[in-house]
Each structure stands twice: as C-alpha cells, then as structure tokens.
Design an enzyme around this catalytic site. Structure first.
Site, PDB file in Angstrom:
ATOM      1  N   ALA A 158      10.049   8.084 -19.977  1.00 27.25           N
ATOM      2  CA  ALA A 158       9.782   9.461 -20.392  1.00 27.25           C
ATOM      3  C   ALA A 158      11.042  10.317 -20.273  1.00 27.25           C
ATOM      4  O   ALA A 158      11.280  11.208 -21.087  1.00 27.25           O
ATOM      5  CB  ALA A 158       8.654  10.049 -19.546  1.00 27.25           C
ATOM      6  N   SER A 159      11.870  10.025 -19.273  1.00 26.98           N
ATOM      7  CA  SER A 159      13.023  10.893 -19.043  1.00 26.98           C
ATOM      8  C   SER A 159      14.157  10.635 -20.024  1.00 26.98           C
ATOM      9  O   SER A 159      15.132  11.384 -20.057  1.00 26.98           O
ATOM     10  CB  SER A 159      13.537  10.675 -17.620  1.00 26.98           C
ATOM     11  OG  SER A 159      13.916   9.326 -17.465  1.00 26.98           O
ATOM     12  N   HIS A 174      16.715  12.312 -12.885  1.00 24.17           N
ATOM     13  CA  HIS A 174      15.928  11.086 -12.692  1.00 24.17           C
ATOM     14  C   HIS A 174      15.250  11.083 -11.320  1.00 24.17           C
ATOM     15  O   HIS A 174      15.778  11.628 -10.356  1.00 24.17           O
ATOM     16  CB  HIS A 174      16.836   9.849 -12.808  1.00 24.17           C
ATOM     17  CG  HIS A 174      17.074   9.428 -14.231  1.00 24.17           C
ATOM     18  ND1 HIS A 174      18.184   8.721 -14.620  1.00 24.17           N
ATOM     19  CD2 HIS A 174      16.325   9.596 -15.355  1.00 24.17           C
ATOM     20  CE1 HIS A 174      18.111   8.474 -15.923  1.00 24.17           C
ATOM     21  NE2 HIS A 174      17.001   9.002 -16.384  1.00 24.17           N
ATOM     22  N   HIS A 184      16.916  10.512  -8.111  1.00 22.84           N
ATOM     23  CA  HIS A 184      17.869  11.560  -7.707  1.00 22.84           C
ATOM     24  C   HIS A 184      17.189  12.880  -7.358  1.00 22.84           C
ATOM     25  O   HIS A 184      17.762  13.692  -6.642  1.00 22.84           O
ATOM     26  CB  HIS A 184      18.919  11.767  -8.806  1.00 22.84           C
ATOM     27  CG  HIS A 184      19.802  10.565  -8.976  1.00 22.84           C
ATOM     28  ND1 HIS A 184      21.074  10.497  -8.461  1.00 22.84           N
ATOM     29  CD2 HIS A 184      19.565   9.354  -9.541  1.00 22.84           C
ATOM     30  CE1 HIS A 184      21.593   9.295  -8.725  1.00 22.84           C
ATOM     31  NE2 HIS A 184      20.692   8.591  -9.381  1.00 22.84           N
ATOM     32  N   GLY A 206       0.785  -1.223   0.000  1.00 29.80           N
ATOM     33  CA  GLY A 206       0.000   0.000   0.000  1.00 29.80           C
ATOM     34  C   GLY A 206       0.820   1.277   0.000  1.00 29.80           C
ATOM     35  O   GLY A 206       0.270   2.372  -0.055  1.00 29.80           O
ATOM     36  N   HIS A 241      17.154  -1.341 -26.797  1.00 28.53           N
ATOM     37  CA  HIS A 241      17.469  -0.676 -25.528  1.00 28.53           C
ATOM     38  C   HIS A 241      18.935  -0.873 -25.187  1.00 28.53           C
ATOM     39  O   HIS A 241      19.495  -1.936 -25.442  1.00 28.53           O
ATOM     40  CB  HIS A 241      16.599  -1.241 -24.397  1.00 28.53           C
ATOM     41  CG  HIS A 241      16.894  -0.617 -23.063  1.00 28.53           C
ATOM     42  ND1 HIS A 241      16.556   0.686 -22.782  1.00 28.53           N
ATOM     43  CD2 HIS A 241      17.514  -1.093 -21.959  1.00 28.53           C
ATOM     44  CE1 HIS A 241      16.947   0.978 -21.547  1.00 28.53           C
ATOM     45  NE2 HIS A 241      17.537  -0.085 -21.031  1.00 28.53           N
ATOM     46  N   ASP A 245      29.244   5.134  -9.243  1.00 29.34           N
ATOM     47  CA  ASP A 245      28.004   4.417  -9.608  1.00 29.34           C
ATOM     48  C   ASP A 245      28.226   2.908  -9.813  1.00 29.34           C
ATOM     49  O   ASP A 245      28.942   2.508 -10.718  1.00 29.34           O
ATOM     50  CB  ASP A 245      27.496   5.069 -10.904  1.00 29.34           C
ATOM     51  CG  ASP A 245      26.323   4.373 -11.570  1.00 29.34           C
ATOM     52  OD1 ASP A 245      25.738   3.451 -10.976  1.00 29.34           O
ATOM     53  OD2 ASP A 245      25.974   4.788 -12.698  1.00 29.34           O
ATOM     54  N   HIS A 277      23.959   3.065 -17.685  1.00 25.25           N
ATOM     55  CA  HIS A 277      25.036   2.932 -16.692  1.00 25.25           C
ATOM     56  C   HIS A 277      26.207   2.160 -17.284  1.00 25.25           C
ATOM     57  O   HIS A 277      26.011   1.181 -18.014  1.00 25.25           O
ATOM     58  CB  HIS A 277      24.528   2.204 -15.449  1.00 25.25           C
ATOM     59  CG  HIS A 277      23.419   2.917 -14.756  1.00 25.25           C
ATOM     60  ND1 HIS A 277      23.630   3.846 -13.764  1.00 25.25           N
ATOM     61  CD2 HIS A 277      22.078   2.853 -14.933  1.00 25.25           C
ATOM     62  CE1 HIS A 277      22.467   4.318 -13.344  1.00 25.25           C
ATOM     63  NE2 HIS A 277      21.505   3.733 -14.029  1.00 25.25           N
ATOM     64  N   HIS A 336      25.467   3.781  -5.100  1.00 28.59           N
ATOM     65  CA  HIS A 336      24.418   3.627  -6.109  1.00 28.59           C
ATOM     66  C   HIS A 336      24.295   2.177  -6.563  1.00 28.59           C
ATOM     67  O   HIS A 336      24.645   1.840  -7.697  1.00 28.59           O
ATOM     68  CB  HIS A 336      24.696   4.526  -7.316  1.00 28.59           C
ATOM     69  CG  HIS A 336      23.455   4.796  -8.140  1.00 28.59           C
ATOM     70  ND1 HIS A 336      22.888   3.857  -8.953  1.00 28.59           N
ATOM     71  CD2 HIS A 336      22.674   5.889  -8.262  1.00 28.59           C
ATOM     72  CE1 HIS A 336      21.822   4.361  -9.550  1.00 28.59           C
ATOM     73  NE2 HIS A 336      21.663   5.597  -9.140  1.00 28.59           N
ATOM     74  N   ASP A 351       2.427   7.137   2.109  1.00 29.08           N
ATOM     75  CA  ASP A 351       1.195   6.466   1.698  1.00 29.08           C
ATOM     76  C   ASP A 351       0.129   7.544   1.599  1.00 29.08           C
ATOM     77  O   ASP A 351      -0.321   8.080   2.601  1.00 29.08           O
ATOM     78  CB  ASP A 351       0.818   5.415   2.752  1.00 29.08           C
ATOM     79  CG  ASP A 351      -0.448   4.651   2.377  1.00 29.08           C
ATOM     80  OD1 ASP A 351      -0.991   4.898   1.289  1.00 29.08           O
ATOM     81  OD2 ASP A 351      -0.882   3.808   3.179  1.00 29.08           O
TER      82      ASP A 351
END
Lengths: 559, 559
Positions: A235-236, A77, A80, A50, A368, A198, A372, A394, A447
């Site tokens: 989307a980013s 992102h 971040h 939930g 794709h 990273d 990274h 990370h 929540d």
C-alpha cells in the site's frame, strides 16, 4: 555551526534496525543533546508465538528524556514510523518529517488518540533544524519505494554524521523527484565524520532497476489482458500505485481500490498531492460487476499472502465484494518478505485454481523492483560521502557484513568500519572513534493491548503448548485425611483425539491414581512433591507410549 | 509385450506429490495390476504444529492390496523413499530400486525393524520387470542431485506411461554417468501414451548449470582459504560430497564428517562404490584440533539451518567436538528450501559473528546448483518423449501450471494436458483420456509414534494454545447443595506473566465467582451451562482487558 564543548563526546548507537530487518531506531548524542532517527516496528519472528508486533526497548531514551530533542523520520514505512504510537506514550518529543511521512504518521496517531498531544513539524529538503545547543540537522532527498524519503546530516561539534535513510539511486524516478546527488556530493566535500548507510541489498551485485521499468511492464500486461486485471502491491508504494493509475489511463480502464491500508494510503497520498489520479478514474467495488471486464483494474492489498488481506480473501472466494473470474489477470507486484514465501505461494496456487492468469515475481516477470540500492549504489553512496568512519545499518548481520566489505573495497580502513548490534555504542572524541559499552536495548513484544507483558517464559509455554498440547490433571483431596475425594480427572487439549485414545487416557488415569496412593501411603503430603511426582510418572508414561511431551498441569484441590 | 484385456482401462493418479513439494507417490493401474512409483514423506507445513512428518493416505492401496504388484523407487531422496517404513507396515509389497536407492532404503528399514519381511529387488537401467499380467516396467538413467536416479517406462495394454522421476540434463556429470538420451529418444520414437514429468523448476527459465561447476568453485575456495574449511550440504548429494573430496585431495586437506545423516550417507555411498575417497583422507573429528588449520575440511549437515544439525550447533558454539574459529571459511552449498530462509539466515549471522568467512548461495557464489531441470530441459524431455497426453507432476500447483504452459509451447494440445491434484484420476481407454473421479487421498500426520491420531481439532487447539495460551478454571461444587466448596482457582500458561498480572487474574477470579453465584441463584445446575457461562464471561473480560483470546478450560469437580 555548532560550538565545541570541552570534554564532551559524540555517541552513536542503534536501538533497533541492526542485526535485523525492522524496528529502525538510531540515536545520535552529543553531551546533553539527543536526536533520534526513526521509530519503527518489526513483525514478529516465527518463534514469537501470538505476538502482534515488536518495538525497541527505549529505556535509554526514557531515562534521558530531558535530553531528547527530536525524533526525525526519514520516510513513512512501518519499519521506520510504526513504533511511534508506543514510543510517544512514554516520550513526548517533537516529531519531524516530510509532508507524506507526517501525513501517514497523523493517521496512526489519530487511531492511538495521540494526535493532540504530539508536536509534528514538517520539514523539506531545505530545512535546517537547530536541536539543543550542539546539534543541527539538514536533509537530502533520496529515492525509495515511497515518496518524500530523505537522508539526514546531523552536524555535531565533532563533525557531520550522515544517516542515509533507505535509498536507491533511480535515474528515471516516477515522480521526477531525483535523488539530490549534488547535495550529497556537497556534504561529502565538506567532510563526513561518520556514515550510517542502508545495508538491505548489500548481498545483491549490480544496480537495482528503476521503478519506471515496472510501469512499462504493467502497461503491457494491462493492454494484453482481455478481462479484469488485479494488481496487488504494498500500500505504501505510492510510485507503484501511480504507475497502475497511468497504465489504467493509457488502456482505458477504471480502478477500484480494496483493502484497508490501500484505501488509507491512496486517500492520504491523493489528498497531499503525491498521487495524480484523473477525475472519475476511481470506482466503488460495487460497480465492478456492472462494468465490462476489460475496463477494470482492481488495486488490492495482499501482495505478501497475508491471511486476512483482500487478495487472499479473493483467492479463497471469501471476499464480500469482488470475485476472481476465469481469465482474470492477477499481478503480484512484490517479492516475498523472507518468511512469507509459503503464504504467497499458496495464494498464487489458489488464484491459478480459480482460472486466473497469475503474474508474479518468481517468474522473472518484471512486475517488481526493490526500493533499496544494490552493491554498486551502496559504493556510490560511500564515494559521494567519503566518510572517515562507516557504520553499516538497516539489515541482518550478514548484510551489514557484506556492506562493510563494500566499504573496504572503496578504501575505508577496516578499523574505521564499525559492525554494531543493537545497544552497541560508538564513541567519537577528538576525531578518534572506538566501540564503547552497551546501552539497554532489546525487543519489547506487543500482544493485543499488552506491551512487554509477554516474555521468555510465556513464549516458552506457548511453544510447548503448540508442539504437543496440554494435559490437565485435577484431583480433590480431603483436608482431614489427605485421601482422594474426587478425581483424578484428566482433560487434554491439542494432544490426541480423545475418542480414539480412550485406552491411553484410562491408563494415564490409573498411573496418576497409583502414584498418588503410593505417595500417601508413604505419608508424602506436600503439594509440590505430589505435583512433581504426578508430572514425572505421567510424562514418562506418555512419552513411552506416544513419543510426545505434552505440558502436564497437575491441579490439587482440597475440601 | 502386454496383452490387451477387453473393457479394462488404464488409470493414473497421484496419492502425493502434486499441489505440493514432497510425499511423492504415483499410481498406475490397469485392471487388476497396480504399480506404485515412489513412496515419499513431506515435512510439515507451518500450520501443522508439533507434527514430525507427513505421509500420503494409502487407503486406496490397502483396499486393493491384492492388486499392488510393486513399489518402484526412482531415487533415494526422502520425498521419494521416506514414507516407506510407514507404508510397508500396512502393505507388504516388493520394493524395486537401483543399488544406491536400495542401500538407503535398507538403512531405513533396519531402523524400523522391517528389513526381514520386506522383499527388495535391485534393478539397473537394463532391467525389465513383468508386473502382474499386464504391466512391464523398463528404465532410463537421468541426472539428479543423487546418483543412481532413473525414470520409469510402464508398458500397458493402452500404451506406454513414462514417469521421469526427478531429473536435470547434466552434460558434464560428476560421476561420468550421463542421462541416457538415446534410451529416452528410443522410448519417444516407439510412442508415449502419457508422460508424467518433474515440475519443480518449471518457473525457472533457461538451463540448470552442471553440478561440475560447483566443483570448480569449491576447489578455488579451498585453495584460497588460509584456515579450516567447513562445507555444509545435503547429506544425500553424493556428487557434491565427491567434489568436496576431490577439492580436498587437490589442495592437500583431510576431511572429517559430522552430523548423523552425513556420516550415514558417506558410509553407505562409499561401501556401495558411489564415493571414491582416497585412503587416509577421512579423519575423526577429535583429530581436527591436532591438525594445521589449512589441512582440514569439515563436511557437515545443517545446510538448511535445522536447529539440531551439526552446523547450527557449531554456529552456536554448542557442538561437542568442533568449534568455529575466526578466519575459518564456511561454505553453505545449498539454497534454502522455502520456509527455511530465516533459519539459515540466522545460522549465517551467527557464523559471521564468530569471525568466519561465510560463503552462501544468496551472494551469487556458485556453491550450489539445483538438481532439477529448468524450462529448456523440461521442453527437451517433452520433445524426447513426444507424449500424446501430458501430466505435470512433482510440484506446487503453480509449478504444474507453468509446466503445462511449456507443454503447450512444444505443441501438446491443451485438452491433452491434465492438471491433477492428489486423488484425481486420469482414465485412458481406447486411446481416449478423461478426468474421472477421485480416489481417497490426503495427509496422514505423524507425531511421535502416532500415525494419523492428530487431526484438525487437535491442530486447531495447538494453534489456539500457541497464540494466547490457556487458562484453566477449577471449581469444586457440593453434591448436596451445589454450592462452591473450593475454588474457583485459575491457572494460566502462555497467557501473561502471572507475577505482573496479579490484579488481572484476581479480577478474573471475581468474575468467575459472581457468574457461578448468579447461575446458582437462578438454579442453573447443568455443568454444560455452567461451563459455557464461565467461558463466555471470562473470555469477554479478558478480551476487553488484553485483546487476547486464550483458550479457557473450565473444570467442575463435585464432592
């Protein structure tokens, strides 16, 4: 540059982002000066029932609010920047970021009514920030799956601390913005005290391919497709979107954009000059059905099979404006984030059932690449920076561990590599580093509107309720003589089909009644004992009959 | 062989195993003769809260019980035999299988008290079964991740129907038992009417490597390890276990076996001669701590990170007998089943934190290969069998679809390839095949002792309860005047921390009271209306305040 203050020490720790993927937040402190790098959110683990999102516990920062000089953002992102609206409510600190990052942040702050009170400062690769008396931040450009990503070098009286941000080395970047190898080498040759780097792909051998490879594959698919093409991606991922635009332009197709976050990002990135879209290329979703099928591209959210996303709704034929037609080509240009495999698999199946040709990363399709760097790139970063101390960040613990091994492989001594969990501090003084104590850290669960009001007990109850449901047992007793006036009534939810289990529930009722009558005859009249006895006898009976353990909630009323 | 009956037709369908991974059950019917191939279970999807396992709806078989001649088992994996105890309760039919398969089945039937009443018949590759008046079954050996796996050829008056079972082509099998290419080629040259073939790895290009490759890697790891080695793998992977035994023997280590299913399978497989374990090699878990660390191998369950498994308990330092010590090597010789990635990741992290060196498949380590053939092997099977009609089975819809494309690639006409969901029938008569109607099919959910008593409403309630918990509102009304005698009392579970939300719950109480009073003053006294109004007003208030929608359960008592 920075003056040395006697007896002070440098402290480095993470409030989020280590031992996990998500909610990145790193802290560099020297004496009275604190710099925070990134302020992300995490999506809930499967046992956080939930919960909408998770952010770091920032008690350390609010208790030291006078010392916090800046929140520096490495890129835009969610893991971040997504925690910012919650953090800024408790900590009004200037926020530094590159143009696209700040553009995405402003969109967020507007929604949270925090835009007015938040100081936003644009930086670029050549910025130099004086932060408090002792710290200075400079930057270097990196490649990542969103433009305008940077790494940070924080000069301290003890030496330079470098935070890579998220990075790969893309030698043929889509936007022509190369990672600044020269700047990184220069920082390295001046001397790096500590490198935070990273670890996301530390388990992956070799190099991560260039984003440009995806563009070639996309154009090829667009050209061969005889009907509409749907592309779902994050989307980013503005580079990816640019390549969709380029492929559409090269093949004479127009693009319609669907899904809230995709519309948002395309708007912001175009306005700020990060997307180059020819005039007249974007059409409204309503126009799609009027166009020849081989002239259309639909750019959509939903690459993770998220239940409410545009692609999922198209796959279920419940999207208001766009249907998938037999012969359409659907490209899912993303890999599943761990935990999403089943959702995205189901979406792919549903698209196939509608007659679409689905191209997805599971089938080695080249649609794709990761944002990274893989092992060879991580070693390249280590060798450019040549740090004295190395802190893998990370990533999940196993990724940090693999990254630590890469550090050893390039010649860093094991004792100079620090494996940290959230809250673990690394203290450096006089060139000597050691693991010191822990600062307060943890998950704050969000929540709905509640921030931190759902904790272990509530989650444990939700877990119990989700497994076998609940039985509520209500009985009314007389104040005078303690006898049963009404009930017991048993109501169940999520336990069994009531209609098919009448016998079971009747028997349960008899057991509760006889338990109560026995206790009354023994003159037990504390409610706590009555409730415990009802729970025990009913729980035992139900387990014997069904091998289930529903939550049992006895309620005693008195009249 | 089989005599042709006029006007009869051949019908082929799946009650489970298509559009899903799991609960395999295929049906071949000619006139009054039905043969069932496999009887598996499936583990619940993530939206089947609280469910233990899932089996197929077998209404079609119970309604035609007089016609069912046999359940033939292709091999001993749970997704092929795990549903038997439930099915045999409703359908007393002879069960046919190879020696190891029947050995594993008997263990299951013993636990379910069904051993006495079930007829079990051992087959081998050379068996020929007359089933009813019209059907004859013969077999061919395949390679898979469990020994004694076979494919089935059912001769019918219309022609031969071949079911591959699960298979790969392993040209260097661990037990020396080669897939019977000659037999398959022979079946193919006699003519195959319809081929049902395993689609699991239809998305994977190339060939699946030999199981023997894993043995080489294991021995190398065992040799280099300076302390104890823990190997976690699927209990049923007897070949893998044999290779662990071989590597232990080659490196002078003894083996202890932990985890219930591992102990079970090692026992059964040794007794039946499928595992060759040198005398004195197996030691008790209690002896491990007395031995030199580099003389020990711990063979364990838990390769999927299952919460109650031996490996998970060792990783959490809660195993009663075996601790992981710094420097131990842990090999997780399996890939995560989709959905288990997070669990296994967490186990790996915990093992690393204990100081173990963890070797797992994510890191290209060579410690696991699949038991299912990749694209080149699927094409090889298609070309060996040369079927007239092709039905891809055993896989999610997208895998069946990819398999269909492989069928087209080797020259089968698209109209001769049948994509089926559970219940879809393919009818063949006079050499002509067509998709006919659907038979009853679906998921039967098993929760504890309950078989099929949990359905959509119960699952929907569990889902709701898991998201935002429940509020129970109890009020006692007077029979005489309908006035409130006691309450309203509000009890919540899984909603908010009660202690920190007293104000919210107090206000909720006032809203319920005023709603009831308003209705009473309007002389509304039907309980249904009262309950609906309480639900609506309280639900609205809570959503405004918290953006959560807990289940609200109003209970009205009357005295």
């Amino acid at each position: 540059m920075s003056k040395k203050t006697n007896n002070e020490k440098l402290t480095i720790f993470a409030l989020g982002g280590v031992g996990e993927i998500g909610k990145n937040m790193y802290v560099i402190q020297y004496g009275n000066d604190i710099v925070v790098i990134d302020s992300g959110l995490k999506f809930p683990e499967e046992d956080m029932l939930g919960i909408d999102i998770v952010i770091p516990d920032i008690s350390y920062l609010t208790e030291n609010r006078d010392k916090v000089r800046a929140i520096i953002l490495t890129h835009g992102h969610e893991d971040h920047i997504g925690g910012l609206p919650y953090v800024l409510k408790h900590l009004n600190v200037p926020v530094y970021g590159t143009k696209l990052t700040i553009g995405l942040v402003e969109n967020k702050l507007k929604e949270a009514n925090l835009l007015g009170e938040t100081k936003r400062i644009l930086i670029n690769e050549d910025s130099e920030l004086k932060l408090g008396n002792t710290l200075t931040a400079t930057f270097f450009r990196t490649n990542h799956s969103i433009p305008d990503s940077v790494g940070v070098c924080v000069a301290t009286p003890e030496g330079n601390v470098v935070h890579t941000g998220d990075f790969k080395f893309d030698h043929t970047p889509v936007n022509g913005e190369f990672a600044n190898l020269q700047r990184m080498a220069e920082i390295g040759s001046k001397g790096v005290l500590a490198l935070l780097s990273d670890s996301t792909n530390a388990e992956k051998p070799g190099f991560t391919p260039s984003e440009r490879n995806v563009g070639i594959v996309l154009e090829d698919i667009f050209r061969k497709a005889t009907q509409r093409v749907v592309v779902a991606t994050f989307a980013s991922n503005v580079h990816r979107i640019q390549q969709v635009v380029n492929a559409a332009a090269a093949t004479g197709r127009k693009i319609t954009v669907i899904g809230r976050s995709m519309v948002n990002v395309v708007g912001i990135a175009s306005d700020l000059g990060y997307l180059d879209i020819p005039d007249g290329m974007i059409i409204e979703p309503e126009e799609v059905n009027k166009m020849a099928a081989d002239r259309v591209v639909i750019l959509s959210t939903g690459s993770q099979g998220e239940p409410m996303s545009a692609l999922t709704r198209m796959a279920r034929s419940t999207h208001r404006k766009v249907d998938i037609l037999p012969g359409d080509t659907v490209i899912i240009a993303a890999t599943p984030v761990p935990g999403n495999e089943k959702y995205i698999g189901r979406t792919i199946d549903e698209l196939f059932r509608l007659g679409a040709n689905v191209i997805y990363s599971g089938s080695n399709s080249g649609v794709h690449v990761s944002g990274h760097g893989s092992q060879e790139e991580l070693k390249l970063m280590l060798n450019l920076m040549k740090p004295k101390f190395f802190i893998p960040i990370h990533g999940e613990h196993r990724m940090q561990r693999k990254h630590a091994l890469l550090g050893e492989a390039v010649g860093i001594a094991p004792e100079d590599i620090f494996m940290i969990d959230i809250g673990d501090t690394v203290e450096i003084q006089g060139g000597v580093a050691r693991k010191a104590g822990k600062v307060t850290s943890g998950n704050v669960l969000i929540d709905g509107l509640g921030v931190g009001d759902v904790g272990n007990i509530v989650l444990r109850d939700r877990k119990l309720l989700s497994q076998d449901g609940i039985l509520v047992v209500v009985v009314t007793l007389s104040k005078q003589d303690g006898q049963i006036v009404s009930g017991p009534d048993i109501i169940s939810r999520g336990f069994v089909y009531v209609r098919e289990s009448e016998g079971l529930l009747d028997e349960a009722n008899r057991i509760v009644t006889s338990t109560l009558q026995r206790l009354m005859s023994e003159r037990v009249n504390e409610w706590a004992s009555l409730k415990t006895s009802v729970k025990d006898s009913l729980g035992r009976f139900l387990y014997e009959q069904t091998r289930r353990r529903p939550m049992i909630l006895p309620i005693i009323m008195e009249v």
